[in-house]
Design a protein around this motif. Structure first.
Motif, PDB file in Angstrom:
ATOM      1  N   GLN A  70       0.818  -1.208   0.000  1.00 20.33           N
ATOM      2  CA  GLN A  70       0.000   0.000   0.000  1.00 20.33           C
ATOM      3  C   GLN A  70       0.854   1.261   0.000  1.00 20.33           C
ATOM      4  N   GLU A  74       0.577   4.620  -5.643  1.00 19.19           N
ATOM      5  CA  GLU A  74       0.102   5.993  -5.675  1.00 19.19           C
ATOM      6  C   GLU A  74      -1.422   5.970  -5.785  1.00 19.19           C
ATOM      7  N   TRP A  75      -2.055   7.038  -5.326  1.00 16.98           N
ATOM      8  CA  TRP A  75      -3.511   7.107  -5.380  1.00 16.98           C
ATOM      9  C   TRP A  75      -3.956   8.520  -5.719  1.00 16.98           C
ATOM     10  N   CYS A  77      -6.797  11.502  -5.188  1.00 19.45           N
ATOM     11  CA  CYS A  77      -7.757  11.995  -4.216  1.00 19.45           C
ATOM     12  C   CYS A  77      -9.159  12.028  -4.824  1.00 19.45           C
ATOM     13  N   SER A  78     -10.134  11.503  -4.069  1.00 18.82           N
ATOM     14  CA  SER A  78     -11.517  11.498  -4.541  1.00 18.82           C
ATOM     15  C   SER A  78     -12.157  12.889  -4.472  1.00 18.82           C
ATOM     16  N   ASN A  84      -1.233  11.339  -5.179  1.00 22.58           N
ATOM     17  CA  ASN A  84      -0.541  11.281  -3.896  1.00 22.58           C
ATOM     18  C   ASN A  84       0.335  10.044  -3.809  1.00 22.58           C
ATOM     19  N   GLU A  89      -1.737   9.119   3.932  1.00 22.66           N
ATOM     20  CA  GLU A  89      -3.079   8.711   4.344  1.00 22.66           C
ATOM     21  C   GLU A  89      -4.098   9.809   4.078  1.00 22.66           C
ATOM     22  N   CYS A  91      -4.696  13.478   1.521  1.00 27.55           N
ATOM     23  CA  CYS A  91      -4.235  14.193   0.327  1.00 27.55           C
ATOM     24  C   CYS A  91      -3.369  15.382   0.737  1.00 27.55           C
ATOM     25  N   GLU A  97      -9.180  12.490   3.456  1.00 29.75           N
ATOM     26  CA  GLU A  97      -8.678  11.168   3.804  1.00 29.75           C
ATOM     27  C   GLU A  97      -8.674  10.249   2.597  1.00 29.75           C
ATOM     28  N   ARG A  98      -7.695   9.373   2.582  1.00 34.87           N
ATOM     29  CA  ARG A  98      -7.579   8.365   1.519  1.00 34.87           C
ATOM     30  C   ARG A  98      -8.723   7.369   1.665  1.00 34.87           C
ATOM     31  N   ARG A  99      -9.370   7.062   0.559  1.00 31.86           N
ATOM     32  CA  ARG A  99     -10.424   6.044   0.548  1.00 31.86           C
ATOM     33  C   ARG A  99      -9.905   4.834  -0.186  1.00 31.86           C
TER      34      ARG A  99
END
Length: 100
Positions: A70, A74-75, A77-78, A84, A89, A91, A97-99
């Motif tokens: 994890q 990379e993820w 932001c919603s 990110n 955890e 943005c 918060e990370r979903r």
């Protein structure tokens, strides 16, 4: 049984907290050994995380592997769509918060 080691104490404590959330008891060793770097080889001064019950080894290794995976992914932001690092955890742009 030694389950995890890292040169940075805070990283070992993070893993300890993760395992604790899953009711796996551990003990941190070498937490004050960093001051001996130079007299001892560097890896001998790394903080270590030891399991109190060897029967928890398999589950602990799975949790650590998931955490490592994890932290590399990379993820986006919603809320704002910002890219990110996997270790974040929230943005960095909008603090959402990370979903998962």
């Amino acid at each position: 049984m030694l389950i995890y080691t890292h040169p940075l104490l805070y990283q070992v404590v993070n893993v300890q907290n993760l395992l604790s959330l899953h009711h796996i008891k551990t003990v941190v060793r070498n937490e004050y050994a960093a001051g001996a770097t130079g007299d001892l080889s560097a890896n001998e001064t790394w903080a270590e995380l030891w399991l109190q019950d060897e029967r928890d080894q398999s589950r602990a290794q799975q949790l650590i592997a998931q955490m490592d995976e994890q932290s590399r992914e990379e993820w986006f932001c919603s809320q704002c769509g910002e890219k990110n690092s996997g270790s974040f955890e929230v943005c960095w742009q909008c603090q959402a918060e990370r979903r998962l």
